[in-house]
Scaffold this active site. Structure first.
Site, short mmCIF file in Angstrom:
data_model
loop_
_atom_site.label_atom_id
_atom_site.label_comp_id
_atom_site.label_asym_id
_atom_site.label_seq_id
_atom_site.Cartn_x
_atom_site.Cartn_y
_atom_site.Cartn_z
N THR A 189 -39.39 -32.66 32.27
CA THR A 189 -38.16 -31.60 31.86
C THR A 189 -38.79 -30.33 32.32
O THR A 189 -39.75 -30.35 31.70
CB THR A 189 -37.69 -31.78 30.38
OG1 THR A 189 -36.86 -33.01 30.58
CG2 THR A 189 -36.55 -30.63 30.12
N GLU A 275 -48.45 -34.01 33.82
CA GLU A 275 -48.91 -35.21 32.83
C GLU A 275 -50.09 -35.77 33.55
O GLU A 275 -49.82 -36.39 34.49
CB GLU A 275 -47.79 -36.18 32.37
CG GLU A 275 -46.73 -35.42 31.63
CD GLU A 275 -45.55 -36.18 31.26
OE1 GLU A 275 -44.90 -35.88 30.30
OE2 GLU A 275 -45.28 -37.24 31.90
#
Length: 406
Positions: A189, A275
């Protein structure tokens, strides 16, 4: 234009705060941005058909072109796929913020990020909003706290501020963003909030933002997923007291350039903090017939999992690059293509005029061991070019997303 130490509170008339209210186990999870005077707003939202409740609320407000004075953001819960109750909760966040600031709920935008499909704990959020607003400040520390409170799997907060001169007045733009996974916007997001004290017409603010997004947020990819909650919002409150910019003149161009710098910086910071990311990859595609061709090819390369894993393994596998170019959908003559890899350790040519070049594997490894690596593909079909940014794909990415809900 100069970069300054700051964030969303750097422009005149903006305050902010970030707080821990109990949505997450221990980290800050609620942020508020407030303009002391009515601000014009512009925004871009996720292209995902499945849109979170805050996105739907904000689209309605932005489409109405009403003034905006506050943004309330929670992290730890996306308020997506939560039905009518989720919509009512988003509206209640706006209403609670509005009441605490003596505004109308239609002057408040809402954002959420976190786990999908779980209802918001409104018994925690409503008092948390009031508590956070009670400590609003224009300080540098307040901006830092606000930026920290929107983080999810981010490993660090992302902020920037720049100042420049228009009509003899100092104008400032500040920004903060979050995003670590589910990054492949088209407007991942990914949330980005920009503030400025520039006095500008709403239609030109919107135009500047939309044109910037095409070559900033829309040119990044971490994992190829487009979130239900993506949004970029810019507020302009006019506190710099310049004469209103209502035409595309030199003043508009100065602002547009500064805004694009801020957006590009934040977009790249999102990728750097992808990530599990170990490498920041820049892909430059040059010599295409159209700008859109260059954008398509560069994004095709940067979102290829085989390209990403090759860089994770520090393998100079140019074949994966040309393969990603080939399935991009853009027509080109492979016999004209040149591919190079570079970093601060040097540069190496891997393909020229469609044919592989013998290269020193040790030199290639040295180049690919750097954290920042650049891929340059030249097609010689025209004069257009574009740049995309991404990161490698690691074991750590799988670990983070394998137990995200826990």
């Amino acid at each position: 234009m100069k970069k300054i130490d700051g964030g969303v509170t750097s422009p005149k008339g903006f305050m902010a705060n970030g707080n821990y209210i109990g949505i997450k186990k221990k980290k800050k999870d609620l942020s508020v941005i407030y303009s002391e005077s009515p601000a014009k707003g512009a925004a871009a939202f996720t292209t995902n058909i499945v849109k979170a409740a805050p996105v739907l609320w904000n689209q309605k407000i932005i489409d109405a072109k009403t003034n905006i004075q506050a943004i309330v953001i929670n992290s730890g819960n996306a308020n997506a796929c939560t039905g009518e109750q989720g919509m009512q909760d988003a509206i209640l966040m706006a209403q609670t913020t509005a009441e605490a600031l003596n505004l109308k709920k239609e002057e408040v935008l809402v954002a959420s990020t976190g786990v999908i499909g779980v209802l918001l704990p409104m018994d925690i959020i409503c008092p948390g909003i009031k508590k956070t607003i009670a400590a609003l400040s224009a300080s540098r520390e307040a901006a830092k706290m606000a930026a920290e409170a929107i983080m999810t799997t981010d490993t660090y907060s992302k902020e920037i501020a720049v100042s420049f001169t228009i009509q003899g007045k100092t104008v400032t733009i500040g920004g903060m963003a979050k995003g670590s996974g589910m990054i492949h916007p088209n407007m991942a997001t990914m949330l980005s909030f920009i503030t400025t004290d520039l006095n500008i017409a709403q239609d030109l603010l919107d135009k500047a933002l939309k044109e910037s997004i095409v070559d900033s947020y829309n040119m990044i990819s971490v994992d190829g997923d487009t979130s239900t909650n993506d949004m970029v919002i810019v507020l302009a409150n006019g506190a710099a007291a310049n004469e209103i910019i209502d035409k595309e003149d030199q003043d508009y161009e100065i602002f547009k350039e500064a805004l694009h710098y801020v957006n590009s910086y934040l977009a790249k910071e999102i990728v750097r903090d992808g990530e599990g990311a170990g490498k920041f990859i820049e892909v430059n595609v040059k010599g295409t017939k159209t700008k859109e061709d260059a954008r398509i090819i560069s994004k095709s390369i940067i979102r290829s999992n085989l390209v990403k894993t090759a860089f994770f393994g520090e393998d100079a596998n140019w074949g994966r690059v040309i393969c990603a170019m080939g399935y991009s959908g853009v027509k080109f003559d492979v016999n004209k293509v040149t591919i190079e890899f570079s970093s601060k350790a040097g540069k190496i040519s891997l393909m020229e005029k469609g044919l592989p070049i013998k290269f020193d594997e040790d030199i290639a490894l040295k180049i690919l061991k750097e954290k920042d690596v650049t891929v340059t593909a030249t097609l010689k079909e025209g004069i257009e070019e574009a740049t995309a940014w991404g990161c490698d794909l690691s074991y750590e990415y799988v670990r983070i997303n394998g137990d995200y809900r826990t």
